[in-house]
Design a protein around this motif. Structure first.
Motif, short mmCIF file in Angstrom:
data_model
loop_
_atom_site.label_atom_id
_atom_site.label_comp_id
_atom_site.label_asym_id
_atom_site.label_seq_id
_atom_site.Cartn_x
_atom_site.Cartn_y
_atom_site.Cartn_z
N GLU A 140 0.81 -1.21 0.00
CA GLU A 140 0.00 0.00 0.00
C GLU A 140 0.84 1.27 0.00
O GLU A 140 0.34 2.35 -0.26
CB GLU A 140 -0.90 0.03 1.25
N MET A 141 2.14 1.13 0.33
CA MET A 141 2.93 2.35 0.49
C MET A 141 3.07 3.05 -0.86
O MET A 141 3.50 2.46 -1.83
CB MET A 141 4.30 2.02 1.06
N ALA A 142 2.65 4.32 -0.89
CA ALA A 142 2.68 5.03 -2.17
C ALA A 142 2.71 6.52 -1.92
O ALA A 142 2.28 7.00 -0.87
CB ALA A 142 1.46 4.67 -3.00
N LEU A 143 3.22 7.24 -2.89
CA LEU A 143 3.19 8.70 -2.84
C LEU A 143 1.82 9.17 -3.31
O LEU A 143 1.17 8.49 -4.10
CB LEU A 143 4.26 9.26 -3.78
N PRO A 144 1.38 10.35 -2.83
CA PRO A 144 0.14 10.90 -3.38
C PRO A 144 0.32 11.20 -4.87
O PRO A 144 1.44 11.35 -5.35
CB PRO A 144 -0.09 12.16 -2.56
N ALA A 145 -0.83 11.32 -5.58
CA ALA A 145 -0.77 11.57 -7.02
C ALA A 145 0.02 12.84 -7.32
O ALA A 145 0.81 12.89 -8.27
CB ALA A 145 -2.17 11.66 -7.59
N THR A 146 -0.19 13.85 -6.53
CA THR A 146 0.60 15.09 -6.70
C THR A 146 1.29 15.38 -5.38
O THR A 146 0.71 16.00 -4.49
CB THR A 146 -0.30 16.28 -7.09
N PRO A 147 2.53 14.89 -5.23
CA PRO A 147 3.23 15.06 -3.95
C PRO A 147 3.52 16.53 -3.67
O PRO A 147 3.77 17.31 -4.60
CB PRO A 147 4.53 14.28 -4.16
N GLY A 148 3.47 16.89 -2.41
CA GLY A 148 3.79 18.27 -2.02
C GLY A 148 4.04 18.33 -0.52
O GLY A 148 3.91 17.32 0.17
N GLY A 149 4.44 19.48 0.00
CA GLY A 149 4.67 19.65 1.43
C GLY A 149 6.00 19.04 1.84
O GLY A 149 6.90 18.86 1.02
N SER A 150 6.10 18.70 3.13
CA SER A 150 7.38 18.14 3.57
C SER A 150 7.20 16.71 4.04
O SER A 150 6.21 16.35 4.67
CB SER A 150 8.01 19.01 4.65
N LEU A 151 8.18 15.92 3.68
CA LEU A 151 8.14 14.47 3.94
C LEU A 151 9.34 14.06 4.76
O LEU A 151 10.41 14.68 4.68
CB LEU A 151 8.17 13.70 2.60
N LEU A 152 9.14 12.99 5.53
CA LEU A 152 10.25 12.40 6.27
C LEU A 152 10.26 10.90 5.99
O LEU A 152 9.27 10.21 6.21
CB LEU A 152 10.05 12.65 7.78
N PHE A 153 11.38 10.43 5.44
CA PHE A 153 11.54 8.99 5.19
C PHE A 153 12.47 8.41 6.24
O PHE A 153 13.57 8.94 6.45
CB PHE A 153 12.17 8.73 3.80
N LEU A 154 12.03 7.34 6.89
CA LEU A 154 12.86 6.68 7.89
C LEU A 154 13.09 5.24 7.43
O LEU A 154 12.15 4.46 7.31
CB LEU A 154 12.15 6.68 9.25
N ALA A 155 14.35 4.91 7.16
CA ALA A 155 14.66 3.57 6.67
C ALA A 155 15.66 2.90 7.60
O ALA A 155 16.56 3.56 8.13
CB ALA A 155 15.26 3.65 5.27
N ALA A 156 15.50 1.63 7.81
CA ALA A 156 16.49 0.88 8.57
C ALA A 156 16.88 -0.36 7.79
O ALA A 156 16.02 -1.11 7.33
CB ALA A 156 15.93 0.48 9.94
N GLY A 157 18.17 -0.56 7.60
CA GLY A 157 18.65 -1.74 6.89
C GLY A 157 18.10 -1.79 5.48
O GLY A 157 18.08 -0.79 4.76
N SER A 158 17.58 -3.01 5.11
CA SER A 158 17.07 -3.12 3.74
C SER A 158 15.72 -2.43 3.59
O SER A 158 15.14 -2.46 2.49
CB SER A 158 16.99 -4.58 3.32
N GLY A 159 15.21 -1.78 4.66
CA GLY A 159 14.02 -0.95 4.53
C GLY A 159 14.23 0.23 3.60
O GLY A 159 13.28 0.91 3.21
N ILE A 160 15.46 0.45 3.19
CA ILE A 160 15.73 1.53 2.25
C ILE A 160 15.12 1.24 0.88
O ILE A 160 14.79 2.17 0.13
CB ILE A 160 17.27 1.77 2.11
#
Lengths: 368, 387
Positions: A140-160
Motif C-alpha cells: 500500500e505504500m505510495a506517494l500521493p498523485a501530486t506530492p507536495g509539502g514536507s516528507l520524512l523517510f525513515l529507513a532501517a537496513g534493507s528498509g531503504i
C-alpha cells in the motif's frame, strides 16, 4: 499500441490461443517455449536477470527483464520472487528499488541475510541469464498523485529499498517536496545507494539525507550515530511532527517509529518486515486467516488443522485423514506448521499443506 | 494355483513396531528429497515431450511423405505410433499418476502440482484424485469401498456375489482393456446407480459436464485437430493416434490389474477396517498389493507401479525412490514374517487372467487355512481369498 487496437489484437489471438491450448496445453507450451527463450511462458510471469551489481558489502541489485505476463507496479510496492534451490521453489518478498522504467525492466535490491535461503542465493549464486518467477506487485505504500509539502523517510537496513523507489520517483519529478531521509545501518559498508543518495542531495535543494550508523563512528558530514529515539529524532529533524512520514525496516524499528510519531504526524505509512519465528510454542491458540473466504479464526496449537477447522464449523475437503490422499491439501501463504507424523516444522509457504496431519505452530494464512 | 503363503500372526505390539519401522523408512527418505528427485521428474517431463514430438512428427512424415514416397508410409507411421504410445504411457504412469498423488508437491513447481495437474487421458484429473488417491488408496481392496475391486464390472474375487452376467466377463475384460481410459473417465459417474434410478437425470448431467468436457478435449485433440494438420492425408495420423491410445490403454490396464488382482492378493470386508491401527493399515496394503519384478525399464514404463507395495505404503513419496526403499521394505516384511508378493510380469498377469476366467463362473472363498491363523489375524473379520 492503443487500448482498442490491443483489444482487437487480443481478440484475433483468441482462436489461435484456444487451438494451441487444445493441441499442446500450457505445461507443454512452457516446456518448448523455455527452449527458445528461458523466460517465455504461456501465462506465468517470469523474469530473466539481465544485470547484477553490488550495492553494499552484503547487498546486490538485480536488474530483471520480465516477460509479457508481468502486470507492472507502483513505486513503493514489493513482489514475491521465487527461485529453485536444491529442487525446491523458495519464495520471498522483495521491494522494487527502482521506479517503473520505459524499458519495462525492474530492479530489486537484496541484502544477504544470515541463514536466509533465497537472499543468499540471489546475492551469491544467481547469475545473469537465470530466470526467476515473479508474483504480482503488492503493498500500500505510495506517494500521493501530486506530492507536495514536507516528507520524512525513515529507513532501517534493507528498509531503504521501497523508499529508494519513492526517492527516485520524486527526483524524477524534480523533487516537488521537501524531503529528509534518515537511513539507519550498522556500518558504512552496509549502506546501499550511498553515492546516488549523496548525488541526489547535491542536485536537489529540497532533499537531505543523513546516514545513521549504529555500530560505527560517524565520520562524514552527513553521517551520525545511534539507535532511533525521541531525542535523536528531534535533534536531526526538529519539524518531524509536521511531516508526512514513511517508515520501513524490521518490525522492532517500525514499532518504535510508530510509537514516536504515528499519532502526531499528518500522515504515517509504514512497512515492516520480520524474519520468520524460530521459537515454536506448543500450547495456546493461533489465528488462522482463510484468505479465500476472508475469515479469521482462533485454533489450538498442536491439533490437526483439519480437526480444528471442522470444530470451528468449516467443511474443508478431506479424505483419508491420515496424510496419504492429498485431498485436504491447500496452499499455505505464511506461518509455521508442524507435521504431526514426523514433527518436521515448516516455515516456508507451501502449495500443498495436508491439513489432516499438520498443526499450527504460529499464526497462519491458508488458501481456503 | 499355489497354496496361500502363510503370514506370521502379529500381536498388536509387534504390529506397532512393524508400523514404526515403516514410518522411520518414510521419514529417512522424505528427509533426503531434493535436487536429484527434481532432476528425475524433469527428465521424465522431457522424455514425455520429446517422444511425443517425435511420434507426432513421424506420423506426419509417414502420412504426408508416404503419399509421395509410399516406402515411407508404414515404417514412419509404425515408429510414430509406437513413440506416441510410449509418450502417453510415460505421461500417464511415471508423470501424471505420480504427480497427481502430490509426490512432487514439495518442489512447489506449479506445473508439477498434485492438486491441479491434468493428464493426457480421457478421464479428468479431479475424478482420478477422488476415486484413486482417496478411495482406492485409503480403502485398498476393501469390498464395497474400493471401487477398483472389479470396477463394478468384473468379478475377480470369490467374495463378490456371482451373477450370470459374469459369464461374459472374459470378453468384457478384453473390451474394458481396449477402452480402459474411457472406463477410468466414467468410473466416478457410477452409471449403474443412474440406470437403477438412484440418481436423477439433473444430477447426472451436472456430474457429467466436466467429464464430457475432458472427453471432448481428448477427442478433438487426438482425433480431429492433429489429423487435420495433415490436411488430406489425415487418415494415417488419425489411425496412428487411435492405435497409440489403445496401446497405452492395454499397457496401463495390464500394470494396474497386476497391482491388486494377482493370486495372492487379498480383499477385505468393510467391518475389518473399523478402528484400524496404522500397523493394520500397512498390513492391509501389503496383503492387497503385488509387485512386478523386472528391472529399470519396467519400473519406468509402469510408473514404478512395479513397486505397488511401496507405492501403497508411501503413495505421496516420489516414485523414483521406491526401488531403493523396496530393499528395506522387503527386509522388514521378511523379519516380521509377512509375505511380500512379487513376480515377473508374465507370472503376475497370468494369475490375473486366471482370476478373470475362474471367477466368471461361480466360486466360493476358501476356508481359512487354519483356525489359529484366522483367530490371530490382526485384520479381524478379514476374509482372505484365494483363487
Amino acid at each position: 499500441m492503443t487500448a482498442p487496437a490491443r483489444l482487437k489484437a487480443s481478440r484475433a489471438r483468441r482462436p489461435l490461443q484456444r487451438l494451441v491450448q487444445t493441441l499442446v496445453g500450457p505445461a507443454a507450451f512452457d516446456f518448448w517455449a523455455s527452449k527458445l527463450h528461458p523466460a517465455w511462458s504461456w501465462s506465468r510471469p517470469l523474469a530473466k536477470i539481465v544485470a547484477r551489481h553490488s550495492e553494499s558489502r552484503d547487498s546486490v541489485t538485480l536488474l530483471l527483464q520480465p516477460n509479457r505476463h508481468w502486470q507492472g507496479f507502483r513505486a513503493g510496492q514489493h513482489l514475491n520472487i521465487s527461485a529453485e534451490i536444491d529442487g525446491i521453489r523458495v519464495t520471498r518478498s522483495y521491494s522494487l528499488s527502482d521506479t517503473p522504467r520505459p524499458d519495462g525492466r525492474i530492479a530489486i535490491t537484496v541484502k544477504a541475510i544470515e541463514g536466509g535461503k533465497l537472499s543468499r542465493y540471489l546475492c551469491t549464486t544467481a547469475r545473469v541469464g537465470d530466470v526467476l518467477d515473479l508474483g504480482p506487485a503488492f503493498g500500500e505504500m505510495a506517494l500521493p498523485a501530486t506530492p507536495g509539502g514536507s516528507l520524512l523517510f525513515l529507513a532501517a537496513g534493507s528498509g531503504i529499498t521501497p523508499l529508494m523507489a519513492l526517492i527516485r520517483n520524486l527526483a524524477g519529478q524534480g523533487m516537488p517536496v521537501s524531503l529528509t531521509l534518515l537511513y539507519w545501518a550498522r556500518s558504512r559498508e552496509e549502506v546501499c545507494f550511498a553515492d546516488e543518495l549523496r548525488r541526489l542531495a547535491a542536485q536537489h535543494r529540497g532533499f537531505q539525507v543523513r546516514f545513521v550508523l549504529t555500530r560505527a563512528n560517524a565520520v562524514a558530514d552527513d553521517e551520525c550515530q545511534g539507535r532511533i529515539g525521541a531525542e535523536q529524532l528531534s535533534a536531526l529533524v526538529p519539524d518531524a511532527v509536521q511531516r508526512q512520514v514513511y517508515a520501513c525496516g524490521p518490525g522492532g524499528f517500525v514499532d518504535t517509529v510508530r510509537t514516536l510519531l504515528a499519532a502526531q504526524v499528518p500522515q504515517f505509512q509504514a512497512e515492516a518486515f520480520t524474519p520468520p519465528p524460530r521459537l515454536i510454542e506448543e500450547s495456546g491458540t493461533v489465528q488462522v486467516t482463510l484468505a479465500a473466504s476472508g475469515q479469521t479464526l482462533s485454533v489450538p496449537r498442536g491439533q490437526s488443522l483439519l480437526t480444528a477447522l471442522e470444530a470451528a464449523g468449516l467443511q474443508p475437503a478431506s479424505g483419508c485423514r491420515m496424510g496419504i490422499c492429498n485431498t485436504c491439501a491447500c496452499g499455505k501463504r505464511s506461518g509455521t506448521t508442524r507435521n504431526l507424523h514426523t514433527d518436521v516444522v515448516q516455515h516456508e509457504p507451501v502449495s500443498a499443506l495436508r491439513l489432516c496431519v499438520s498443526s499450527a505452530a504460529s499464526d497462519l494464512v491458508l488458501d481456503l | 494355483m499355489t497354496a496361500k503363503p502363510a503370514n506370521r500372526p502379529l500381536s498388536p505390539e509387534q504390529l506397532g513396531h512393524f508400523a514404526a519401522e515403516l514410518d522411520a523408512l518414510r521419514a529417512r527418505t522424505a528427509a533426503t528429497l531434493g535436487q536429484r528427485d527434481a532432476d528425475y521428474i524433469r527428465a521424465i517431463v522431457a522424455a514425455v515431450r520429446y517422444t511425443g514430438l517425435a511420434g507426432r512428427t513421424l506420423l506426419f512424415v509417414g502420412a504426408i511423405g508416404g503419399a509421395f514416397l509410399p516406402l515411407l508410409l508404414w515404417p514412419a507411421c509404425i515408429a510414430g505410433t509406437l513413440l506416441l504410445a510410449l509418450s502417453k504411457i510415460l505421461e500417464n504412469m511415471e508423470l501424471g499418476h505420480n504427480v497427481m498423488h502430490g509426490q512432487y508437491d514439495w518442489m512447489r513447481d506449479p506445473h508439477l502440482d498434485g492438486k491441479t495437474y491434468e493428464w493426457d487421458i480421457a478421464g479428468t484429473g479431479d475424478n482420478w484424485r477422488k476415486t484413486h488417491n482417496y478411495q482406492h488408496h485409503t480403502w485398498t481392496n476393501v469390498r464395497g469401498m474400493d471401487d477398483d475391486v472389479g470396477y463394478g464390472l468384473l468379478r475377480l474375487f470369490p467374495e463378490q456375489r456371482w451373477k450370470p452376467f459374469y459369464l461374459l466377463q472374459p470378453a468384457i475384460a478384453v473390451i474394458f482393456a481396449i477402452l480402459f481410459e474411457w472406463g477410468v473417465a466414467i468410473q466416478d459417474l457410477r452409471l449403474g446407480r443412474w440406470f437403477a434410478g438412484k440418481v436423477n437425470n439433473a444430477t447426472m448431467r451436472e456430474q457429467f459436464r466436466p467429464v464430457g468436457r475432458k472427453m471432448a478435449h481428448q477427442v478433438v485433440k487426438d482425433y480431429v485437430l492433429f489429423p487435420l494438420l495433415a490436411g488430406p492425408f489425415f487418415l494415417p495420423v488419425l489411425l496412428g493416434n487411435i492405435v497409440a491410445n489403445v496401446l497405452r490403454n492395454l499397457w496401463t490396464y495390464t500394470i494396474i490389474f497386476c497391482g491388486h488382482f494377482t493370486a495372492d492378493a487379498e480383499t477385505f470386508a468393510k467391518a475389518s477396517v473399523a478402528g484400524e491401527s496404522r500397523g493394520q493399515w500397512y498390513l492391509r496394503q501389503l496383503r492387497g498389493s503385488s509387485n512386478l519384478a523386472g528391472g529399470r525399464l519396467l519400473n519406468l514404463l509402469s510408473g514404478n507401479l512395479s513397486h505397488q507395495i511401496e507405492h501403497h505404503f508411501y503413495p505421496d513419496l516420489p516414485a523414483n525412490r521406491y526401488a531403493a526403499m523396496a530393499v528395506e521394505v522387503r527386509e522388514i516384511c521378511s523379519r516380521y514374517g509377512q509375505h511380500y508378493n512379487t513376480g515377473s510380469l508374465p507370472r503376475q498377469f497370468g494369475q490375473v487372467i486366471w482370476r478373470i476366467l475362474r471367477h466368471a463362473f461361480p466360486s466360493r472363498p476358501a476356508e481359512p487355512l487354519s483356525a489359529a491363523a484366522s483367530v490371530a489375524s490382526p485384520l479381524t473379520g478379514a476374509q482372505s481369498s484365494s483363487a
